[in-house]
Scaffold this motif. Structure first.
Motif, short mmCIF file in Angstrom:
data_model
loop_
_atom_site.label_atom_id
_atom_site.label_comp_id
_atom_site.label_asym_id
_atom_site.label_seq_id
_atom_site.Cartn_x
_atom_site.Cartn_y
_atom_site.Cartn_z
N ILE A 1 17.25 14.47 -7.99
CA ILE A 1 16.76 15.83 -8.24
C ILE A 1 17.36 16.44 -9.51
O ILE A 1 16.88 17.46 -9.98
CB ILE A 1 17.04 16.76 -7.04
CG1 ILE A 1 18.55 16.94 -6.82
CG2 ILE A 1 16.36 16.25 -5.79
CD1 ILE A 1 18.89 17.98 -5.77
N LEU B 1 9.53 18.41 -5.59
CA LEU B 1 10.86 18.67 -5.05
C LEU B 1 10.85 19.67 -3.91
O LEU B 1 11.71 19.63 -3.03
CB LEU B 1 11.79 19.16 -6.16
CG LEU B 1 12.13 18.11 -7.23
CD1 LEU B 1 13.06 18.71 -8.28
CD2 LEU B 1 12.77 16.88 -6.59
N GLY C 1 11.23 16.73 -1.64
CA GLY C 1 12.66 17.02 -1.75
C GLY C 1 13.28 17.38 -0.42
O GLY C 1 14.42 17.02 -0.14
#
Length: 824
Positions: free
Chosen positions: A795, A747, A751
């Protein structure tokens, strides 16, 4: 045979071609772009509005037969133009003369191909002077007549359906007044003329009408098609510059390097050229729905571009040189790109199963566009990046900013990793909470409505305020179609009705008795008469009305009425001959053809009944007739399209989800030996879809001709976020000590690319909300919401689901090991 090893070798070979022979790749793609650009000239505008969806439907075919076989007071077709007038009183002598002068000017233009005209002024003139046959003769007749003679003539015509049908509902024969009228101009166009030429003719008539000293407007299929096309062009002119500016801005923010920005824009332009070149070569017409295709492709293309450039920069940050950095980045991303492309094709292409041509064409065009997007961004862009970086190094052009979008040290990286940080404490609770929330929103969203109306396709009567602030180059043209249709509905509209189209021999004894018997105990939506009876108009009502006015005809009916109910049941041929030779002939021809082989029965509908209820009632009633009967009418046709829209939406969603899930399970099982990750991958998109449906219902949006595709398209667009996250997670999982650590790294790295992609896609597709037509406005809002939900769930929902996956994966072998001694 090891499939994973074979796939890995194939990807390495393809990757080697890209990084070892980038110039050859560039030359090949440039040549392909030139070839496909040739198809751009063949892109044609398709049929707009409702007609593109209703063509070929049984109810529409029956309605076309009704309009063709039965005389109508006012029924536009492709070779007529309607001149719609409004005034304090359109039946005064002065008003009628001014109207005829417009007809004179139209008739004087040979390029307008005027044949005949029928309206209040022409019918009054013919009644006064039967020999009058041209607009000039009509004018001369009206000028010679006194106002008293004209008023008396109007009263004589009050029972003529063609005359009363051309006047507004407020027509009063006693005071000889009406606030609006319709004059139908027929054109005898050359056989070589098509819809474009008809549009030109009607546009010229509109220009003549605008210069006339009276409140008049031209209306017809040509002007309708012209304004729909104009709204499409204006929407593109308005939306695309905004989309491009937004994409350019976010490309600058994401890439922070002008050369990379230019490369990204070149790839985007190539994607559009390839897609629309294919559309041209394939003969797919460009419709209002197609405006969404370039926006969707730009969004997906930016997603691919940001990922490849960002991942390449991550590898250079680790110390790799250009070629090796691209080899590593491309090797890791190529599988993800292929997975995203295939799942996007499933999502977009699921609309191909629709029986509605515009939705099917949208599915074909968008699915092919996604494939082209992968080829250009997955093969061409990496090659172009290597060549330009090499050229930049040799020329000495400095790098502006080659840092990745996010890292574990940045505030954005820490924010993106926060859900994963929280998930480690109670992943089961979080997943259960998301499942419950998704189920609640899905149940609520299942009540979303379906709509199919002219208003969805037409520009609004009043354009939004922001349009007035646009520069002249972007300002849309003048639209009159919606205002005109509202005027027609207000002044000439009748109550809702349905029609039963009958085919058989209506000269047979008891044919009329059978027609009347079907009305016994009608379904509730049609039981609007006194005592719960049906309120109908048919050849029977014309026959009874004429019998009440003509004693001789009444005697003929009575002699052939065996059960004395006012409906003749023998010698019908003679009854029809007399009726069709009488003053009621015009009315009779509205309900029975002269060959007595087809008829129509018109039923008044309960104003409170829904389209679906009316359609079901009409179909039920049609089954009662002993002859072939088809339920039709505008309400029935629109209800049929609504059913197909809903069916397309559900089937498209089911196909997209099932194929996507099966493919992901197969891919992760064969390539990574982790098939359950395929199920985990689909979990966020299912929650996103539930949120989207719930939001649609909350905002009062319905599934219409374009938004019905949003569910399957959301799978195609949204799954990319989960796929990229999951694929990066797998790479990091093999190096990390556990799923939590791998997800944190994922992430903070991928991300950032996902976040940049989400912003560009959301704002890029959301720009459709500025389009002229409501159809595109709602689609833009929904696709932006879909992308936002997909990113957030990738996420928020994916990290706890992945942690649960790891626990299940570790629990299995350990539990089996504990159980084996006990079993022994």
């Amino acid at each position: 045979m090891d499939i994973a090893a074979s796939v890995e070798r194939a990807i390495k070979r393809l990757n080697s071609v890209i990084v070892d022979r980038p110039r050859a790749i560039i030359i090949l793609f440039v040549l392909l772009t030139v070839v496909l650009a040739g198809g751009l000239t063949s892109v044609g505008m398709g049929q707009g509005g409702l007609d593109a969806f209703t063509e070929g439907l049984p109810a529409q075919n029956a309605l076309d037969e009704v309009n063709q076989n039965f005389q109508q007071p006012f029924e536009p077709d492709t070779e007529t133009t309607q001149l719609i007038r409004t005034d304090d009183n359109v039946l005064t002598k002065e008003s009628l003369i001014r109207e005829v002068r417009v007809l004179e000017e139209i008739n004087s233009r040979s390029d307008l191909w005027m044949d005949t005209a029928s309206g209040p002024s022409t019918l009054i003139a013919k009644q006064l002077n039967p020999s009058a046959s041209t607009p000039t003769e009509y004018r001369q007749t009206l000028e010679r007549a006194s106002p008293t003679e004209i008023r008396q003539t109007v009263r004589e015509l009050k029972d003529n359906p063609r005359f009363t049908g051309s006047l507004a509902n407020d027509f009063n024969p006693t005071s000889v007044s009406a606030s609006a009228s319709i004059t139908t101009v027929s054109h005898t166009l050359p056989k070589s003329y098509g819809s474009d030429e008809l549009t030109t003719v009607q546009t010229e008539i509109q220009s003549i009408v605008k210069q006339a000293p009276l409140d008049m407007r031209a209306f017809g299929s040509g002007t309708t098609e012209s304004e729909i096309r104009q709204s499409m062009t204006d929407s593109l002119s308005l939306v695309m510059p905004i989309v491009i500016l937004l994409l350019l801005f976010f490309l600058v923010v994401a890439y922070r390097d002008p050369i990379d920005v230019v490369l990204g824009l070149i790839a985007l332009v190539m994607t559009i050229i390839w897609t629309f070149g294919f559309i041209g070569y394939a003969g797919i017409p460009f419709s209002q729905q197609m405006i969404s295709v370039p926006v969707l492709l730009l969004a997906v293309g930016v997603d691919f571009g940001i990922h490849i450039i960002n991942r390449y920069r991550e590898e250079t940050e680790r110390g790799f040189e250009g070629i090796e950095a691209m080899r590593a980045a491309n090797g890791q991303l190529m599988v993800a790109f292929i997975i995203v492309t295939v799942t996007a094709v499933f999502g977009f292409g699921a609309n191909i199963i629709s029986s509605l041509p515009p939705i099917k064409n949208l599915g074909i065009a968008s699915a092919m566009g996604i494939i082209f997007t992968y080829l250009i961004f997955g093969l061409f862009l990496p090659a172009a990046k290597l060549v330009t970086d090499d050229l930049r190094a040799r020329v000495g052009v400095p790098e502006f900013n080659s840092k990745p979008i996010a890292s574990d040290e940045s505030a954005l990286g820490r924010a993106l990793a926060f859900p994963a940080q929280v998930s480690q404490y109670a992943p089961t609770v979080i997943v259960a909470g998301l499942l419950l929330s998704g189920a609640v929103m899905g149940a609520y969203g299942s009540g979303v409505g379906t709509s199919f109306e002219n208003e969805d396709f037409l520009p609004p009567e009043d354009l939004p305020d922001y349009v007035e602030m646009l520069p002249a180059q972007l300002s849309p043209g003048e639209y009159t179609i919606t205002e005109t249709m509202n005027l027609l509905n207000d002044k000439f509209g009748q109550g809702d009705s349905v029609k039963i189209y009958l085919e058989g021999n209506f000269q047979e004894d008891h044919a009329l008795e059978a027609m009347a018997a079907a009305d016994d105990n009608p379904p509730d939506p049609l039981a609007v008469g006194s005592g719960g009876q049906a309120e109908t108009q048919s050849i029977i009502t014309v026959l009874k009305s004429h019998a009440n006015q003509n004693p001789e005809f009444a005697a003929l009916v009575a002699r052939n009425d065996q059960n004395d109910n006012g409906i003749p049941d023998q010698n019908l041929e003679r009854v029809y001959d007399v009726l069709f030779a009488s003053s009621a002939s015009g009315q009779a021809k509205q309900y029975l053809t002269e060959d007595r082989r087809t008829a129509q029965v018109v039923y008044t509908v309960d104003a409170d009944a829904t389209q679906s209820e009316v359609s079901t009632a009409a179909a039920s009633l049609a089954d009662r007739f002993p002859m072939k009967a088809t339920a039709t009418g505008n309400t029935v046709v629109l209800a049929a399209v609504m059913d197909l829209i809903f069916q397309s939406a559900i089937q498209g969603l089911a196909i997209a989800v099932v194929l996507t899930a099966a493919f992901l399970v197969l891919v992760y099982g064969l390539l990574e030996r982790k098939p359950l990750l395929g199920v985990v991958n689909v979990f966020p998109i299912l929650v996103s879809l539930a949120l989207l449906l719930g939001t649609m219902r909350y905002l009062g949006m319905s599934l219409n001709a374009l938004t019905s595709t949003i569910l399957s398209i959301s799978v195609g667009v949204g799954i990319a976020y989960s796929v990229h996250t999951t694929h990066r997670f797998i790479d990091e999982y093999d190096r990390a000590t556990g799923a939590h650590e791998a997800m944190m790294v994922t992430l903070t790295g991928t991300g950032g690319a996902l976040f940049g992609s989400m912003l560009t896609t959301t704002l890029g597709t959301g720009a459709l909300a500025l389009a002229i037509t409501p159809l595109l406005k709602n689609f833009g809002v929904l696709i932006a919401l879909s992308v936002t939900y997909s990113f957030l769930m990738s996420i928020i929902a994916l990290p706890p689901a992945v942690l649960l996956w790891e626990r299940i994966r570790q629990w299995g072998p350990k539990s089996l090991a504990r159980l084996r001694p006990a079993a022994d």
